[in-house]
Design an enzyme around this catalytic site. Structure first.
Site, PDB file in Angstrom:
ATOM      1  N   GLY A  11      46.490  44.283  38.855  1.00  0.00           N
ATOM      2  CA  GLY A  11      47.370  43.606  37.898  1.00  0.00           C
ATOM      3  C   GLY A  11      48.320  44.589  37.228  1.00  0.00           C
ATOM      4  N   ARG A  72      47.090  43.309  45.295  1.00  0.00           N
ATOM      5  CA  ARG A  72      45.644  43.448  45.479  1.00  0.00           C
ATOM      6  C   ARG A  72      45.405  43.497  46.981  1.00  0.00           C
ATOM      7  NH1 ARG A  72      43.634  42.664  40.440  1.00  0.00           N
ATOM      8  NH2 ARG A  72      44.786  41.244  39.057  1.00  0.00           N
ATOM      9  N   ASP A 103      39.556  48.866  37.580  1.00  0.00           N
ATOM     10  CA  ASP A 103      38.325  49.284  38.252  1.00  0.00           C
ATOM     11  C   ASP A 103      38.390  49.133  39.767  1.00  0.00           C
ATOM     12  OD1 ASP A 103      38.362  46.527  38.108  1.00  0.00           O
ATOM     13  OD2 ASP A 103      36.269  46.318  37.512  1.00  0.00           O
ATOM     14  N   THR A 125      45.511  48.667  32.818  1.00  0.00           N
ATOM     15  CA  THR A 125      45.077  47.269  32.825  1.00  0.00           C
ATOM     16  C   THR A 125      45.098  46.734  31.404  1.00  0.00           C
ATOM     17  OG1 THR A 125      43.162  45.800  33.124  1.00  0.00           O
ATOM     18  CG2 THR A 125      42.688  48.135  32.867  1.00  0.00           C
ATOM     19  N   ASP A 127      43.287  44.452  30.263  1.00  0.00           N
ATOM     20  CA  ASP A 127      41.968  43.946  29.877  1.00  0.00           C
ATOM     21  C   ASP A 127      41.160  44.916  29.013  1.00  0.00           C
ATOM     22  OD1 ASP A 127      42.572  41.729  31.378  1.00  0.00           O
ATOM     23  OD2 ASP A 127      41.449  42.369  33.128  1.00  0.00           O
ATOM     24  N   ASP A 129      38.939  46.956  30.000  1.00  0.00           N
ATOM     25  CA  ASP A 129      37.560  46.739  30.441  1.00  0.00           C
ATOM     26  C   ASP A 129      36.925  47.942  31.125  1.00  0.00           C
ATOM     27  OD1 ASP A 129      39.187  46.628  32.653  1.00  0.00           O
ATOM     28  OD2 ASP A 129      38.279  44.819  33.510  1.00  0.00           O
ATOM     29  N   MET A 169      43.665  36.275  28.131  1.00  0.00           N
ATOM     30  CA  MET A 169      43.110  36.927  29.319  1.00  0.00           C
ATOM     31  C   MET A 169      42.070  37.979  28.939  1.00  0.00           C
ATOM     32  SD  MET A 169      46.633  37.224  31.568  1.00  0.00           S
ATOM     33  CE  MET A 169      45.900  37.620  33.154  1.00  0.00           C
ATOM     34  N   ARG A 171      39.345  38.614  31.573  1.00  0.00           N
ATOM     35  CA  ARG A 171      38.227  38.436  32.509  1.00  0.00           C
ATOM     36  C   ARG A 171      36.909  38.377  31.726  1.00  0.00           C
ATOM     37  NH1 ARG A 171      38.717  42.370  37.581  1.00  0.00           N
ATOM     38  NH2 ARG A 171      38.791  43.950  35.947  1.00  0.00           N
ATOM     39  N   HIS A 215      44.925  23.532   9.051  1.00  0.00           N
ATOM     40  CA  HIS A 215      44.812  23.748  10.498  1.00  0.00           C
ATOM     41  C   HIS A 215      43.795  24.850  10.795  1.00  0.00           C
ATOM     42  CE1 HIS A 215      46.944  27.683  10.962  1.00  0.00           C
ATOM     43  NE2 HIS A 215      47.168  27.401   9.703  1.00  0.00           N
ATOM     44  N   ARG A 243      44.829  21.046  20.147  1.00  0.00           N
ATOM     45  CA  ARG A 243      45.812  21.416  21.161  1.00  0.00           C
ATOM     46  C   ARG A 243      45.335  22.671  21.886  1.00  0.00           C
ATOM     47  NH1 ARG A 243      51.612  20.932  17.982  1.00  0.00           N
ATOM     48  NH2 ARG A 243      51.835  18.665  18.090  1.00  0.00           N
TER      49      ARG A 243
END
Length: 319
Positions: A11, A72, A103, A125, A127, A129, A169, A171, A215, A243
């Site tokens: 990504g 990928r 990774d 990345t 993420d 992660d 996002m 993962r 809200h 929503r």
């Protein structure tokens, strides 16, 4: 060390271009040739590469995405793909390879290094992660992108007095949700690393409604559950419609923040210097605001530790 190859894989992440720029210019500073490999490992297997010069990376430090393109590559999961990658590198007389990615990209780099080709990995990345480093390139930009979206969504959420679920996002890593949720004042943050009861979320919504709260913002990490399922559960318990906004690939784009540009620049230069020093299979990271490099296999086997203290703080501040 005479020639270095650089590729971006997996990504895309804001700041990758800053890392590419640093790799190219640091290599040229040390009188090394540098080759840009197009479209990640797919381009490597297909021999898509060209020599880069200073002009190749001019005016890209502020751009999101990656000028080298990315992909990928399933072929790299098999030994045949790894062996072909090694043959291409040797045929093109590439002495060292710098891989910018997550990774999966590092796993391919680790296997290539076992064949004797010097490799360095830069974590790119959104993420965040990868457990061995505090931050990955692109993460800071991503959370600021999410934060900007929260601010815009809050305006319409208040106007219509709605519960809004924002899916982000990451993962199986909840860092984007946690950091953006805390900074954005979300009432609930749902991440894979923490258990939660929908009834508790609903109680918070109903209690807020009783005291006149207009809200609610709920930040949901994609690895937790689908936003539409949570939406149904909330309606079944409270009778309140909510929503759903799924931010998706919006989070990957945009102008990289100063933090990501600086981090990427430092890591790019570090990667080149490690290869010049004859080191290989090193994953570059940042710990306690200092650059580090560790064995790539060790980096891949470290377990990500979720910041439960920050999560608990978000719970306290959202009462």
């Amino acid at each position: 060390m005479k020639k270095i190859g650089v590729l971006t894989s997996g990504g895309d992440a804001p700041g990758m271009n800053a890392a590419i720029r640093a790799v190219v210019r640091t290599s040229i500073y040390h009188n090394l040739k540098v080759v840009g490999i197009q479209r990640g490992y797919t381009g490597l297997l297909d021999g898509e590469m060209k020599e880069m010069d200073i002009a190749s990376v001019g005016d890209i430090i502020h751009r999101g995405g990656t000028v080298l393109k990315t992909s990928r590559c399933e072929k790299m999961r098999a030994d045949a793909g790894i062996n072909e990658a090694i043959r291409v590198l040797e045929r093109n007389q590439i002495d060292g390879l710098i891989v910018i990615g997550g990774d999966g990209s590092f796993q391919g780099a680790n296997k290539i290094s076992c064949a004797g080709i010097k490799v360095a990995g830069i974590p790119g990345t959104i993420d965040n992660d990868l457990a061995y480093t505090d931050y990955t390139i692109g993460f800071d930009t991503a959370i600021n992108t999410v934060l900007d979206s929260i601010s815009k969504i809050r305006d319409t959420s208040m106007s219509h007095e709605k519960v809004t679920i924002i899916e982000v996002m990451g993962r199986c890593c909840g860092d984007i949700a946690l950091y953006a949720g805390l900074a954005g004042g979300a009432e609930s943050i749902l991440v894979p690393e923490e258990k939660y009861e929908v009834t508790k979320i609903c109680e918070k919504i109903l209690q807020g409604k009783k005291r006149g709260k207009a809200h609610n913002i709920i930040i949901l990490a994609e690895g937790r559950e689908a936003a539409v399922e949570l939406q149904k559960e909330i309606f079944a318990i409270t009778g309140i419609e909510s929503r759903v906004t799924v931010l998706g690939y919006l989070q990957r784009g945009g102008v990289p923040t100063a933090f990501d540009r600086i981090l990427a620049s430092k890591m790019g230069a570090k990667a080149v210097n490690l290869l010049i020093e004859g080191k290989s299979n090193r994953a570059i990271g940042i710990k306690d605001n200092r650059l580090i490099d560790i064995d790539m296999m060790e980096a891949l086997t470290k377990r990500k530790v979720f910041d439960h203290e920050m999560y608990n703080l978000s719970q306290i501040l959202s009462i």
